[in-house]
Write an enzyme that holds these catalytic residues in place. Sequence first.
Site, short mmCIF file in Angstrom:
data_model
loop_
_atom_site.label_atom_id
_atom_site.label_comp_id
_atom_site.label_asym_id
_atom_site.label_seq_id
_atom_site.Cartn_x
_atom_site.Cartn_y
_atom_site.Cartn_z
N ASP A 101 25.29 20.35 -66.08
CA ASP A 101 25.36 20.22 -67.53
C ASP A 101 25.60 21.56 -68.22
O ASP A 101 25.48 22.62 -67.61
CB ASP A 101 24.04 19.64 -68.06
CG ASP A 101 23.99 18.13 -67.93
OD1 ASP A 101 25.04 17.53 -67.70
OD2 ASP A 101 22.89 17.58 -68.06
N TYR A 160 17.87 22.02 -56.12
CA TYR A 160 17.80 22.60 -57.45
C TYR A 160 16.48 23.35 -57.61
O TYR A 160 15.45 22.95 -57.07
CB TYR A 160 17.87 21.51 -58.52
CG TYR A 160 19.24 20.95 -58.79
CD1 TYR A 160 20.06 21.51 -59.77
CD2 TYR A 160 19.73 19.86 -58.09
CE1 TYR A 160 21.32 20.99 -60.03
CE2 TYR A 160 20.99 19.34 -58.34
CZ TYR A 160 21.78 19.91 -59.32
OH TYR A 160 23.02 19.40 -59.58
#
Length: 329
Positions: A101, A160
């Site tokens: 994003d 992540y």
Amino acid sequence: MSYAVSVAGVPSPLYPNWCISSTNNIPSPLNAEDPHRILKATVRNPGYKWRLVIAYDGTHYAGWQFQQSPPTIQCIVEQSLIRVTKLERKDLQLVGASRTDAGVHAWGQVAHFITPFNYDTLEGIHAALNGLLPSDIRVREISPAVPDFHARFSAKSKIYHYKIYNDAIMDPFQRHYAYHSTYKLNTAVMKVAAKHFIGRHDFSAFANASRNNRIPDPVKTIFRFDVIEMGALLQLEVEGSGFLYRQVRNMVALLLHIGKEAIPPDVVPMILATRDRKELAKYALSAQPHGLCLVSIKYNEEHLWPPSGCPKTSFGRHHNISKCKLPFY
């Protein structure tokens, strides 16, 4: 068995479809404007696939996925590839493993592209790409890839990290890469709650509506979810088979509220069971993007085998002083 994409030194199998016949192994003349040399490919080769490992600071970009305005990482990387390879965007077919994003960072984003020609070395194109890219985007590795490799669909797991700076005063050097929490977080209950995410679950309750028409599979497997304390810095590390749109940021947001002791850890399995995003919204909104970083992507060993007849992986090159430039006394 799966391996991280940066694994090197795997034995090369015989892959005839990638070999260039000896009659065509004639290097093209070195062009002064080109930083690399190209080998002519035989007609039977549909193309050559190349794997990139890319790091970027996502602060000033609208995410990975291609769009020209505002700029995205994919758009900037493609522009550089077009200049270096002299190919069109439709021919390169650049694909990224993860559609990060806006504001999200990456250390180990993986992408692949295609050329109709082979290279005799990758150091030249590697240096040329990084020379054209802005300083907040860097290609860390370039390697040849087997035709079956696909940056997105061949991925076995993704890792992540989400960083939280947990102190009254924010470290100014962490402001672009860590979320600032002035609440004193209870890391013990955060660790208990994080364990509820581990395993195979339907994560519909933790996914925002997708930005495209595809309906992704909401069932994902979380292999580990660790809460690591490093002084004032908390690092949340999650590895999973895949993630839905904003899933990681939504999981982190809930853990933040649990860490504030606003809600108990056992709210996690309760929300998971509802499979309803509206249920999560009663407790937390998505965590800020700047604390999130795509660290690495793992693939099966066979997808990382280098094809025969292709150059070695480039990790960049160092410059050396060939002769002493100081006078002798």
